[in-house]
Design a protein around this motif. Structure first.
Motif, mmCIF file in Angstrom:
data_model
loop_
_atom_site.group_PDB
_atom_site.id
_atom_site.type_symbol
_atom_site.label_atom_id
_atom_site.label_comp_id
_atom_site.label_asym_id
_atom_site.label_seq_id
_atom_site.Cartn_x
_atom_site.Cartn_y
_atom_site.Cartn_z
ATOM 1 N N ARG A 216 0.797 -1.230 0.000
ATOM 2 C CA ARG A 216 0.000 0.000 0.000
ATOM 3 C C ARG A 216 0.832 1.284 0.000
ATOM 4 N N VAL A 217 2.102 1.170 0.338
ATOM 5 C CA VAL A 217 2.926 2.380 0.416
ATOM 6 C C VAL A 217 4.087 2.329 -0.571
ATOM 7 N N TYR A 218 4.976 1.353 -0.416
ATOM 8 C CA TYR A 218 6.192 1.345 -1.225
ATOM 9 C C TYR A 218 5.935 1.052 -2.700
ATOM 10 N N GLU A 219 5.197 -0.009 -2.989
ATOM 11 C CA GLU A 219 4.954 -0.353 -4.392
ATOM 12 C C GLU A 219 4.210 0.753 -5.143
ATOM 13 N N PRO A 220 3.113 1.316 -4.594
ATOM 14 C CA PRO A 220 2.434 2.402 -5.326
ATOM 15 C C PRO A 220 3.310 3.628 -5.545
ATOM 16 N N ARG A 221 4.272 3.863 -4.665
ATOM 17 C CA ARG A 221 5.155 5.024 -4.809
ATOM 18 C C ARG A 221 6.408 4.702 -5.616
ATOM 19 N N GLY A 222 6.547 3.444 -6.018
ATOM 20 C CA GLY A 222 7.736 3.039 -6.746
ATOM 21 C C GLY A 222 8.984 3.019 -5.894
ATOM 22 N N LEU A 223 8.824 2.726 -4.601
ATOM 23 C CA LEU A 223 9.938 2.725 -3.667
ATOM 24 C C LEU A 223 10.323 1.311 -3.270
ATOM 25 N N ALA A 224 11.587 1.107 -2.987
ATOM 26 C CA ALA A 224 12.050 -0.163 -2.436
ATOM 27 C C ALA A 224 11.853 -0.145 -0.923
ATOM 28 N N VAL A 225 11.708 -1.326 -0.347
ATOM 29 C CA VAL A 225 11.629 -1.411 1.113
ATOM 30 C C VAL A 225 12.953 -0.904 1.685
ATOM 31 N N PRO A 226 12.929 0.024 2.623
ATOM 32 C CA PRO A 226 14.179 0.573 3.167
ATOM 33 C C PRO A 226 15.088 -0.519 3.730
ATOM 34 N N HIS A 227 16.361 -0.456 3.371
ATOM 35 C CA HIS A 227 17.296 -1.485 3.838
ATOM 36 C C HIS A 227 17.483 -1.415 5.344
ATOM 37 N N GLU A 228 17.215 -0.241 5.954
ATOM 38 C CA GLU A 228 17.383 -0.107 7.405
ATOM 39 C C GLU A 228 16.435 -1.034 8.163
#
Length: 239
Positions: A216-228
């Motif tokens: 719901r957050v990362y994929e729709p924004r085109g973001l990778a899951v933060p490595h932290e």
């Protein structure tokens, strides 16, 4: 214009030869940036570190300007936090989550929750349980809150054990049993029925929140899951 607020330091970067752009998660003004003149000096070096809490006064001619900060230390915990990988990665993950929020948008409950998490990072498993709840709070403030108060199928509020990956709503153990292999596990500490979660409970909590952040957050924004986040979980042997 100006205001004074308390803020958790979540980032700082150099600006020119002597100044710093300071990023705070403030109580009343949300995630807010400002320039600290002379911020690279020895006087400020220990104060403007991520993880510390400061009292900050922001000034600018117009609201849309970057503005400047003057800061005074309140809680200096950064030196302790960088001593262990789990605390370091936990702090970085909190900061990454807060950066998902719109800048200058107040989220007082998340500010308070972030302070609680960061304040407990020297007790990693306790901090981990708080961080799962913090992730739920961020999801809610982003508009993707989970409904964990009652079973979506029966309305009962006890023995809630699963969450639908489609709707984000809880299901009781009995009602969800026929679809258990398709549902996400809801650990008891997220329903208020267990005060001391086990490592397995905490891992299940992160699996639950991680699923909804990814979809719901990362994929729709085109973001990778933060490595932290992954690094924090690995430091605690939760993955």
């Amino acid at each position: 214009m100006d205001w004074t607020d308390v803020g958790l330091v979540i980032g700082a970067r150099t600006h020119g030869e002597t100044s710093v752009i300071l990023e705070l998660m403030t109580l009343a003004h949300g995630r807010h940036l400002g320039m600290v003149r002379g911020g690279r000096s020895r006087r400020f070096a220990a104060v403007l570190q991520p993880g510390n809490t400061v009292q900050a006064t922001w000034r600018a001619r117009l609201d849309e300007h970057l503005g400047t900060y003057t800061v005074e230390p309140q809680v200096q915990r950064a030196a302790t936090l960088i001593a262990t990988p789990a605390a370091t990665f936990g702090l970085q993950h909190v900061a990454a989550l807060l950066r998902l929020l719109p800048e200058r948008d107040p989220h007082p409950d998340l500010h308070a929750a972030a302070e609680r998490v960061v304040g407990q990072l020297t007790e990693p498993m306790l901090a981990a349980a708080l961080l799962v709840r913090f992730e739920l709070g961020v999801l809610a403030d982003l508009g993707f809150g989970l409904d964990l108060d009652a079973c979506a199928m029966t309305g009962v509020r006890t023995d809630l054990s699963y969450v639908s990956p489609k709707t984000g709503r809880a299901a009781s153990r009995t009602a969800g049993a026929p679809w258990a292999d398709k549902l996400l596990v809801l650990p008891a500490f997220l329903t208020g029925t267990a005060e001391m979660p086990t490592a397995a409970d905490i891992a299940a909590g992160f699996a639950l929140t991680g699923y909804f952040f990814a979809r719901r957050v990362y994929e729709p924004r085109g973001l990778a899951v933060p490595h932290e986040r992954e690094a924090f979980l690995r430091a605690l042997a939760l993955v």
